[in-house]
Design a protein around this motif. Structure first.
Motif, short mmCIF file in Angstrom:
data_model
loop_
_atom_site.label_atom_id
_atom_site.label_comp_id
_atom_site.label_asym_id
_atom_site.label_seq_id
_atom_site.Cartn_x
_atom_site.Cartn_y
_atom_site.Cartn_z
N VAL A 214 62.16 -71.78 -46.66
CA VAL A 214 61.52 -72.83 -45.54
C VAL A 214 61.07 -72.51 -44.28
O VAL A 214 59.87 -72.36 -43.99
N LYS A 215 61.78 -71.55 -43.70
CA LYS A 215 61.31 -70.87 -42.41
C LYS A 215 60.23 -70.07 -42.46
O LYS A 215 59.19 -69.93 -41.67
N GLU A 216 60.26 -69.18 -43.58
CA GLU A 216 59.09 -68.31 -43.74
C GLU A 216 57.86 -68.94 -43.92
O GLU A 216 56.61 -68.70 -43.46
N THR A 217 57.76 -70.17 -44.61
CA THR A 217 56.74 -70.97 -45.30
C THR A 217 56.24 -71.63 -43.92
O THR A 217 55.10 -71.63 -43.61
N ILE A 218 57.06 -72.16 -42.92
CA ILE A 218 56.67 -72.56 -41.54
C ILE A 218 56.08 -71.61 -40.79
O ILE A 218 54.82 -71.97 -40.21
N LEU A 219 56.50 -70.62 -40.58
CA LEU A 219 55.96 -69.66 -39.82
C LEU A 219 54.61 -69.12 -40.47
O LEU A 219 53.55 -68.86 -39.55
N ASP A 220 54.38 -69.00 -41.64
CA ASP A 220 53.22 -68.59 -42.30
C ASP A 220 52.16 -69.61 -41.93
O ASP A 220 51.13 -69.59 -41.56
N PHE A 221 52.75 -71.07 -42.23
CA PHE A 221 51.71 -72.21 -41.96
C PHE A 221 51.30 -72.19 -40.29
O PHE A 221 50.18 -72.41 -40.05
N ILE A 222 52.13 -71.76 -39.46
CA ILE A 222 51.88 -71.66 -37.85
C ILE A 222 50.63 -70.85 -37.70
O ILE A 222 49.68 -71.29 -36.95
N LEU A 223 50.72 -69.76 -38.52
CA LEU A 223 49.91 -68.56 -38.20
C LEU A 223 48.46 -68.80 -38.82
O LEU A 223 47.34 -68.77 -38.38
N TYR A 224 48.60 -69.25 -40.24
CA TYR A 224 47.35 -69.31 -41.07
C TYR A 224 46.49 -70.47 -40.74
O TYR A 224 45.41 -70.41 -41.18
N LYS A 225 47.42 -71.41 -40.31
CA LYS A 225 46.43 -72.82 -40.13
C LYS A 225 46.01 -72.80 -38.73
O LYS A 225 45.59 -73.79 -38.38
N GLU A 226 46.54 -71.62 -37.78
CA GLU A 226 46.08 -71.52 -36.51
C GLU A 226 46.43 -72.68 -35.78
O GLU A 226 45.68 -73.39 -34.92
N ILE A 227 47.86 -72.93 -35.71
CA ILE A 227 48.27 -73.97 -34.78
C ILE A 227 48.48 -73.66 -33.72
O ILE A 227 48.98 -72.62 -33.10
N ASP A 228 48.15 -74.42 -32.66
CA ASP A 228 47.82 -74.29 -31.17
C ASP A 228 49.40 -74.80 -30.52
O ASP A 228 49.46 -74.48 -29.47
N LEU A 229 49.66 -75.78 -31.08
CA LEU A 229 51.10 -76.72 -30.60
C LEU A 229 51.84 -76.98 -31.70
O LEU A 229 51.41 -77.54 -32.60
N LEU A 230 52.97 -76.66 -31.68
CA LEU A 230 54.20 -76.85 -32.79
C LEU A 230 55.05 -78.11 -32.43
O LEU A 230 55.45 -77.95 -31.11
N THR A 231 54.91 -79.15 -32.90
CA THR A 231 56.04 -79.97 -32.35
C THR A 231 57.29 -80.09 -33.31
O THR A 231 57.27 -79.90 -34.50
N MET A 232 58.40 -80.19 -32.77
CA MET A 232 59.61 -80.21 -33.45
C MET A 232 60.54 -81.35 -33.08
O MET A 232 60.30 -81.96 -32.04
N LEU A 233 61.31 -81.97 -33.99
CA LEU A 233 62.32 -83.02 -33.54
C LEU A 233 63.76 -82.26 -33.39
O LEU A 233 64.17 -81.50 -33.83
N THR A 234 64.22 -82.59 -32.16
CA THR A 234 65.16 -82.11 -31.55
C THR A 234 66.72 -82.19 -32.43
O THR A 234 67.51 -81.48 -32.40
N TYR A 235 66.65 -83.25 -33.41
CA TYR A 235 67.72 -83.31 -34.37
C TYR A 235 67.82 -82.23 -35.37
O TYR A 235 68.91 -81.99 -35.92
N LYS A 236 66.75 -81.51 -35.29
CA LYS A 236 66.75 -80.22 -36.32
C LYS A 236 66.66 -79.11 -35.58
O LYS A 236 66.52 -77.82 -35.91
N ARG A 237 67.41 -79.14 -34.38
CA ARG A 237 67.82 -77.88 -33.42
C ARG A 237 68.26 -76.72 -34.22
O ARG A 237 67.87 -75.52 -34.04
N SER A 238 69.28 -77.13 -35.06
CA SER A 238 70.11 -75.69 -35.64
C SER A 238 69.00 -75.29 -36.70
O SER A 238 69.33 -73.88 -36.88
N PHE A 239 68.29 -76.02 -37.22
CA PHE A 239 67.19 -75.38 -38.21
C PHE A 239 66.26 -74.31 -37.30
O PHE A 239 66.10 -73.36 -37.81
N PHE A 240 65.72 -74.97 -36.17
CA PHE A 240 64.93 -74.11 -35.53
C PHE A 240 65.46 -72.91 -34.96
O PHE A 240 64.93 -71.79 -34.50
#
Length: 278
Positions: free
Chosen positions: A225-251
């Motif tokens: 999951v984590k590697e997939t998200i990082l790949d997604f951020i880079l290859y989809k050229e994400i300028d701003l990532l939004t996260m939900l703070t209830y997922k803090r431990s995941f991030f």
């Protein structure tokens, strides 16, 4: 008018984040409240019977002078970016940073907080005890955290990770409101693992509910999951990532240095943390 709190210690990290704060104010048609806090040392006055107050007064004055000297530098930065029309006010407060931020949020009816943080190699520390990480757990409004190497660029693509929960939908609507003001699109990612419990009908329902919005949904099958998200951020050229703070431990794990090593020179994406109840 939206109100954005910008705590600063006038460091390079904070000054870089200042540009992002100005640009956010432009997007949401808001104003900035600049906050500088300082903590006076604790003295036992029995050892300072005569000059106890003199020491405190001199420390307070030096902090005020530093604050007074730094503000014009920030105004120059605003002018250089053609953002000097953004309304700015200032607060100088003595005491604990997190306490003062929380107090300022209440007193000034703040809508967003913008803070700088250490960047890709420091994300683990960011979540586990730095000032920014502490603020993240103590406030109930969105927090934009900006890595020191994240030079501002127009926000065209906003990333949003989801597990298709009702609470995620509420946060996504917040993100969409920002995207529309920035004339940006949202790319929504769900990483489907072998243990997934999200039905195809749920995903189709979301796609239907947001079909008229500037949003694109991606479902990627992977147990990494984590590697997939990082790949997604880079290859989809994400300028701003939004996260939900209830997922803090995941991030915390997502931005661990060992995982971001191969992205060290590229990962400079600001994160907008949106508080949400568990």
């Amino acid at each position: 008018m939206k109100r954005i709190l910008f705590p600063t210690d006038f460091s390079e990290t904070a000054t870089n984040a200042f540009v992002h704060a100005l640009e956010l104010a432009k997007i949401v048609e808001g104003e900035l409240i600049l906050l500088h806090t300082f903590e006076l040392p604790v003295f036992d006055n029995q050892f300072f019977p005569e000059n106890y107050m003199v020491i405190y007064e001199s420390l307070e004055l030096s902090n005020f002078d530093m604050f007074k000297d730094e503000i014009p530098k920030l105004r120059v930065i605003a002018e250089e970016h053609n953002l000097d029309k953004i309304k700015m006010t200032h607060r100088l407060m003595d005491g604990d940073l997190v306490y003062n931020i929380t107090k300022a949020i209440k007193d000034d009816k703040i809508d967003y907080v913008v803070m700088g943080t250490a960047g890709a190699s420091g994300w683990s520390a960011f979540f586990s005890g730095t000032n920014t990480g502490s603020v993240l757990t103590d406030i109930d409004i969105p927090l934009l955290s900006v890595p020191v190497d994240a030079k501002f660029k127009p926000i065209k693509t906003i990333g949003f990770t989801t597990r298709f929960r009702p609470k995620d939908k509420k946060a996504l609507k917040q993100v969409l409101s920002i995207a529309k003001m920035a004339n940006a699109e949202v790319k929504c990612l769900y990483v489907k693992t072998s243990k997934t419990d999200v039905s195809k009908d749920t995903i189709k329902k979301w796609e239907h509910d947001f079909e008229s919005e500037p949003i694109e949904f991606f479902v990627i099958t992977s147990d990494e999951v984590k590697e997939t998200i990082l790949d997604f951020i880079l290859y989809k050229e994400i300028d701003l990532l939004t996260m939900l703070t209830y997922k803090r431990s995941f991030f915390e794990g997502l931005f661990h240095p060992s995982l971001t090593k191969k992205f060290a020179n590229n990962f400079d994406v600001p994160i907008l943390s949106i508080p949400i109840e568990e």
